[in-house]
Each structure stands twice: as C-alpha cells, then as structure tokens.
Design a protein around this motif. Structure first.
Motif, short mmCIF file in Angstrom:
data_model
loop_
_atom_site.label_atom_id
_atom_site.label_comp_id
_atom_site.label_asym_id
_atom_site.label_seq_id
_atom_site.Cartn_x
_atom_site.Cartn_y
_atom_site.Cartn_z
N MET B 56 0.85 -1.30 0.13
CA MET B 56 0.01 -0.03 0.01
C MET B 56 0.72 1.12 0.03
O MET B 56 0.72 2.09 -0.83
CB MET B 56 -0.98 -0.17 1.14
CG MET B 56 -2.27 0.71 1.29
SD MET B 56 -3.26 -0.01 0.14
CE MET B 56 -4.30 1.62 -0.24
N GLU B 57 1.98 1.25 0.87
CA GLU B 57 2.75 2.34 0.90
C GLU B 57 3.48 2.70 -0.27
O GLU B 57 3.76 3.85 -0.84
CB GLU B 57 3.57 2.30 2.28
CG GLU B 57 4.48 3.58 2.44
CD GLU B 57 5.36 3.19 3.70
OE1 GLU B 57 5.25 2.42 4.27
OE2 GLU B 57 6.27 3.91 3.71
N ILE B 58 4.06 1.72 -0.80
CA ILE B 58 4.81 1.70 -1.96
C ILE B 58 3.99 2.29 -3.29
O ILE B 58 4.25 3.03 -3.76
CB ILE B 58 5.36 0.31 -2.57
CG1 ILE B 58 6.44 -0.24 -1.65
CG2 ILE B 58 5.87 0.40 -3.90
CD1 ILE B 58 6.60 -1.56 -1.74
N GLY B 59 2.74 1.74 -3.40
CA GLY B 59 1.89 2.13 -4.37
C GLY B 59 1.54 3.57 -4.15
O GLY B 59 1.40 4.68 -5.02
N GLN B 60 1.22 4.05 -3.03
CA GLN B 60 0.96 5.54 -2.71
C GLN B 60 2.38 6.43 -2.89
O GLN B 60 1.98 7.76 -3.37
CB GLN B 60 0.60 5.69 -1.16
CG GLN B 60 -0.81 5.33 -0.86
CD GLN B 60 -1.23 5.41 0.45
OE1 GLN B 60 -0.34 5.88 1.31
NE2 GLN B 60 -2.40 5.36 0.92
N ARG B 61 3.42 5.80 -2.74
CA ARG B 61 4.60 6.68 -3.08
C ARG B 61 4.85 6.74 -4.50
O ARG B 61 5.06 8.28 -4.93
CB ARG B 61 5.82 5.95 -2.52
CG ARG B 61 6.08 6.20 -0.90
CD ARG B 61 7.30 6.22 -0.50
NE ARG B 61 7.50 5.84 0.93
CZ ARG B 61 7.57 7.13 1.57
NH1 ARG B 61 7.51 8.25 1.01
NH2 ARG B 61 7.69 7.03 2.86
N ILE B 62 4.78 5.92 -5.06
CA ILE B 62 4.95 6.29 -6.79
C ILE B 62 3.79 6.46 -7.44
O ILE B 62 3.85 6.48 -8.81
CB ILE B 62 5.62 4.89 -7.20
CG1 ILE B 62 4.76 3.53 -7.23
CG2 ILE B 62 6.96 4.60 -6.35
CD1 ILE B 62 5.47 2.38 -7.55
N GLY B 63 2.74 6.51 -6.79
CA GLY B 63 1.33 6.85 -7.20
C GLY B 63 0.90 5.90 -8.65
O GLY B 63 0.24 6.32 -9.62
#
Lengths: 146, 146
Positions: B56-63
């Motif tokens: 989840m966090e990865i996805g939010q970071r890289i959009g």
DNA sequence: AGCCAACGTTGGACGAGCCAACGGTAGTCG
DNA sequence: CGACTACCGTTGGCTCGTCCAACGTTGGCT
C-alpha cells in the motif's frame, strides 16, 4: 501524499508521464460537459488554420492515426461542425471543411482549454509559463524529427 | 512532418501529452531488452530510499494502484530483486524488502533511465534541463495536492 | 461480540495509441 | 491498353496503462 522517491522525481520522463495523466484528466473532464473530445479541438484548429484538407493531412498535422481521424471527423460531421465531401480531383480523398458552427465550436473549446491551462500551470507565474511552454516545445520538436 | 496548428502548440496540456507519448516509448524501449518495466524502477527506488514497506505504502509513494503494485511486486519477487513476507505485527500487510540483487538492478535501471533522459532532453542544455525539471516538478506538485 | 476500516488479491472496464487488411482510386511503366 | 504499385478511407481489432469493484482476511473500536 507520501513523497515519491528522489530518483523518480529527478527523472524528466517520469515527471512528464505523471503530469500528462493529470493534464489529460483535466482536459477530458473540462470538455466532457459540452459533449466534446480533446481531438475535436485539434481537428477544428487544423481546419481553421490551414483550411480544408484531407483526413490524411489532418491526421499528420495533429499526430493521430488515420483510423482515429476518421472517427473524430465522423463526430464533427454529425454535430454539424464540419463537412465531408469527396475530392473531385482525386476521388480517393475526402475534403473536410469547417463550418461556421465549427468555428464557433472551436472558439468555445479554446476558451475551455485556456481554463485547463490555468488549472494545470497554476503553480507558475505568467513568465514561467511561457518559459515552460518554450522548453517543452523544444523537447517535443527534438523528438518529432527522429 | 507537417506543422501542427498554432492553437495546439501553444497549449501546455497538448505539449505535455504528446511529449509523454515519446517519453513513454523511449522508456519502455530502453528497459525492454533487459526484461524490465518502468514501474520496476519506481518500486525498487522507493524500497531503496525509504526501506521495506507495505505494498500500500509503495503504491502511494509512486502513485500507482494497489492492484498494479501487486503485479509489479510479483515480478520483482520472481526475479529475486525483492522479497515478500507477511508483517508479523499486522497480518493484513506484506512487508516488501529489497534484496542485494535488487539494489544492483536498481543501479542498472538507473543508468538506463539516465540515457533515456539524454535522448528525451537532447535539445536542451544542462542548465535548461535543470530549469525544465524544476518547472515540471512544480507543475506536478501543484496537481498532486488537490 | 459486533461493526467498520484496512490490506492484498483477483478480475475486469475503459480509453489512447497503434497496426493490419480491404476496397476503391490514381499514377506509372511496359 | 493492361499490369503493377502507391495512396486514401474505412473497418476491425490488439496492446498497454490507468482505474475501479468485489471478495476474504485481519485489525481496531465501542
């Protein structure tokens, strides 16, 4: 919004692709309420600036495939913004002509798109916007002739 | 290449979208020979800079969407560039960790992407490139928080 | 205990860009 | 004149990136 990795934020290719998503959404959202499409503006602008033309020529000017040009011209003809007639001198071609209503539509879409630019470039001053557009134009032109 | 209508060339939104197509193609073409993908670089960069994280966090970071993050992480795990382990403190989450091989891969992709930037920004001087990236960053940041 | 939110996973919708093939037309060359 | 090639419009479809919906599992809250 968690910050993206520095490595990504320093890559122009990533910035462009990400910004393009936003720009594209702003554009389609702004143009949808009036039953428009981003490509409608381009075709009308080409017809207005360069005069009647074949679908092939239009497609080359605005950089879209001829099959897509076909669909866009269909829309414009249906809506009364353009007319399609066979070329008497070369019956392989169609000559697309912009109508008076089409010129009005072009002006309308132009106003809408100007507002889109404001939303998109809101973070930049007028001078920076000009600079940005100038740089972007050179980058794009550098890609087109390859 | 016939020239595009002036009205189009003056719209930043159009320039960005068109340039994005070129940038995206340069990127995928450059990364395909080594069996890579544009998003692989982003995920690895996020893991390298911010440490192990949930999908989840990865996805939010890289959009990118969580479903797409899922697929990318699958690739990276398969190729040995990352490891997926359940979070012992919250078993809803996976903790993704970058491996040593993953750090090597990140360096490789980074080199490749730097060459992509050169091809993309070839028309600009080093100073102009910095300016361009700076402006683009501000435009993008202006869109992200809306 | 019961309700709600978060995460990962799966599947699929949607649009943009692109390509292939076809029929009809024009130009060229033997 | 006839054959061959090139061009244009048209139709259909493929691929990819982005996004959304639904589900099961798990955790937090009251």
């Amino acid at each position: 919004m968690r910050t993206a990795p520095t490595r990504a934020r320093s890559k122009a290719s990533w910035l462009i692709n990400k910004t393009s998503v936003h720009a594209h959404r702003l554009l389609t959202d702004a143009v949808a309420p009036v039953g428009g499409h981003g490509h409608h503006f381009l075709v009308l602008a080409a017809l207005d600036e360069f005069g009647a033309a074949s679908q092939m020529e239009i497609g080359q000017r605005i950089g879209i495939d001829r099959s897509d040009t076909h669909a866009i011209v269909n829309d414009l003809v249906e809506q009364g913004f353009a007319e399609r007639a066979p070329d008497p001198e070369d019956r392989r071609r169609n000559i697309i002509t912009i109508t008076d209503a089409g010129r009005g539509r072009l002006a309308e879409l132009d106003r809408i798109l100007e507002r889109v630019q404001d939303k998109l470039l809101g973070a930049l001053s007028p001078g920076e916007r000009r600079q940005f557009v100038a740089l972007l134009t050179r980058v794009l032109d550098g890609q087109e002739d390859r």
